[in-house]
Design an enzyme around this catalytic site. Structure first.
Site, short mmCIF file in Angstrom:
data_model
loop_
_atom_site.label_atom_id
_atom_site.label_comp_id
_atom_site.label_asym_id
_atom_site.label_seq_id
_atom_site.Cartn_x
_atom_site.Cartn_y
_atom_site.Cartn_z
N GLY A 8 0.81 -1.21 0.00
CA GLY A 8 0.00 0.00 0.00
C GLY A 8 0.84 1.26 0.00
N LEU A 9 0.27 2.34 -0.52
CA LEU A 9 0.95 3.62 -0.54
C LEU A 9 0.79 4.38 0.76
CD1 LEU A 9 -0.12 4.81 -4.12
CD2 LEU A 9 2.09 3.87 -3.44
N ASP A 37 -13.87 -4.23 11.21
CA ASP A 37 -13.67 -3.51 12.46
C ASP A 37 -12.16 -3.40 12.72
OD1 ASP A 37 -14.28 -2.23 14.85
OD2 ASP A 37 -14.30 -4.10 15.99
#
Length: 547
Positions: free
Chosen positions: A310-311, A361
């Site tokens: 992820g970035l 969650d």
């Protein structure tokens, strides 16, 4: 009043207010007061931190404790244990004590001199149950069960409801237990409320065996009706899943209720049940204790989680455990234009919002201490270099000042490559269903790429990347203007104005990277999602439902 007694008194006051808010759910359901129900959901979530802060202020204002004097806190802890040991859900009291102490001292990791480091595992009390015998007629037992509902008089077509429940129970036994029949129904007296629904939770008992029985009710303008009858552990487990909002249910002893619920869902973890019953802080505590126990009995290393990097987040996992850890990077690569504060605010928003069964969650942890030797070198290096604001080394440990911990899922893009054709088709269809469900709860994921969705053990598709999540009603869904026809003019850039909130659904399909054999399946079931008109209709429905 001594400090230990004062802390216990603050938790008692919190618990009483928690119960008052919870009990109002029954009235909200009957009156169809969804605005008040939503307000109470947020108020109950915020209540815990408010009470911890109030307790700490009280102790500091009266000079009962001092930040520079941890030794006195150890003495308070010793005095606190006999005060709370015999109380119902005494572990709640211990967790509250820990919360106050951690805010007081900024504890890194866990300090056994200042905190309770394990659950007692004891729950003094019982779950109020009703028993309905089934003699010659299953229908008579079901009728008695439904007549005891607090809204029985509002149940439209009562005889039809009795028949619906009886018929489904009968078909279940014919299919799965043809040589048996239910002898009694044991039902938890308190109903479980969530969103616009109420749930009766019970179990069918026959010759020592137990079958779960959950009946879901809604209350549209024409009257209360039965929406679903659940008789499988998988369906009930999904209802109590980590992608769901918290129940409002009045339970005098939550620990005892969890023991009972695990007879219906034996594979459901204790931390997950505490959380979905609205005791999020206790669920978080149980999750941490379970993690520590697992670290003591395992030898594998923390590694990058499966899926694309992820970035915004560094995501890692322990292969032998079922959690992922998400740490915010110091800097986000293009095209991400969000900030650290905005990311944290989006996760806080999800914590309070109706998750519609489609949002994981994510529990927020602070000042987490983990053994550095358990991290693969490349992961450790990335955390210390790319998340230096958050991660540091302290002796033999890696300190993570802030992270989110979630249940690990299989990323949808990987699942579609690995699954058999039938499972892959079901998943891509449920991906579209997830987008529809999120839209119905006024949520737009922002980044719709398959890698940002995961598949649960029950086969449900849920969203877990909240970097660009926003309210659906904040978006501007536009039809794509016709292509420019001037000869020689480049089409690499749009020849029309694009606002910061503009969304063009017609452009999505090539970027979603749905495998070619599954694109037709998606288009056949969810082609409408690629038209701006569908999303504008969803916005109008959300706006009409807003308080």
């Amino acid at each position: 009043m001594q400090p230990a007694e004062r802390i216990a008194g603050h938790f008692h006051a919190y618990n009483e207010e928690f119960g008052r808010i919870t009990r109002r759910a029954a009235s909200h359901f009957v009156k169809r007061d969804w605005r008040a129900a939503r307000s109470d959901c947020v108020a109950r979530i915020e209540l815990y931190e408010q009470r911890v802060a109030a307790c700490l202020r009280s102790l500091l204002d009266e000079a009962a404790v001092r930040r520079e004097d941890p030794r006195s806190w150890s003495e308070i802890k010793r005095a606190y244990e006999p005060i709370v040991a015999g109380r119902a859900d005494s572990d709640f009291y211990r967790t509250f004590f820990n919360s106050v102490g951690r805010d007081l001292f900024g504890t890194v990791g866990v300090d056994p001199d200042l905190e309770f480091c394990s659950s007692s595992g004891r729950s003094a009390g019982r779950v109020p149950l009703r028993f309905h015998g089934i003699d010659a007629s299953l229908a008579d037992g079901v009728r008695e069960l439904l007549e005891a509902l607090p809204f029985a008089a509002s149940l439209g077509d009562f005889d039809g409801a009795v028949h619906k429940v009886s018929a489904q129970i009968g078909r279940h036994y014919e299919a799965y237990r043809p040589s048996a029949s239910p002898e009694s129904i044991e039902v938890i007296e308190s109903l479980f409320y969530r969103g616009h629904s109420a749930f009766l939770v019970a179990r069918l008992v026959d010759d020592g065996a137990v079958t779960p029985l959950v009946i879901a009710f809604s209350n549209p303008p024409e009257g209360v009706r039965i929406d679903e009858v659940m008789l499988s552990r998988a369906d009930v487990g999904s209802l109590f899943g980590f992608e769901r909002s918290y129940f409002h249910v009045d339970l005098p002893v939550v620990g005892a209720a969890i023991t009972l619920l695990r007879t219906l869902m034996p594979r459901k973890s204790i931390d997950e049940l505490y959380t979905v019953l609205g005791r999020a802080k206790q669920g978080k505590t149980e999750r941490y204790f379970a993690l520590q126990r697992h670290l003591q009995t395992s030898i594998d290393s923390f590694v990058h989680a499966p899926g694309e990097r992820g970035l915004v987040m560094i995501v890692f996992t322990l292969p032998s455990h079922d959690l992922v850890f998400k740490v915010i990077r110091d800097r986000f690569g293009p095209p991400k234009g969000t900030t650290r504060e905005e990311v944290i605010e989006r996760y806080r928003f999800v914590f309070q919002h109706d998750r519609a069964g489609r949002l994981v969650d994510a529990q927020e942890f602070k000042r987490l201490r983990l053994p550095r030797e358990r991290f693969m070198p490349a992961l450790s290096r990335e955390l210390l270099e790319d998340a230096a604001r958050t991660c540091r080394v302290d002796g033999d440990d890696l300190i993570i000042e802030h992270c989110y911990i979630e249940r690990r899922l299989r990323p949808l893009n990987l699942f579609l490559r690995e699954a058999d054709p039938a499972a892959a088709e079901a998943a891509v269809i449920d991906y579209g269903n997830a987008l529809r469900d999120l839209a119905a709860s006024n949520i737009f994921p922002g980044d719709l790429l398959l890698k940002n969705f995961g598949v649960t053990n029950h086969g449900d598709v849920v969203f877990y990347d909240y970097d660009e999540l926003c309210l659906l009603t904040d978006c501007v869904f536009r039809d794509l203007p016709g292509a420019r026809s001037d000869a020689g003019e480049s089409d690499e850039e749009p020849g029309f104005y694009v606002g910061p909130h503009d969304v063009f659904p017609e452009q999505w399909l090539p970027f979603l990277a749905i495998p070619a054999p599954l694109q037709e399946v998606f288009l056949r079931r969810h082609g409408a999602l690629l038209r701006a008109a569908w999303w504008r209709d969803a916005q109008r429905a959300d706006t009409a439902a807003l308080p």
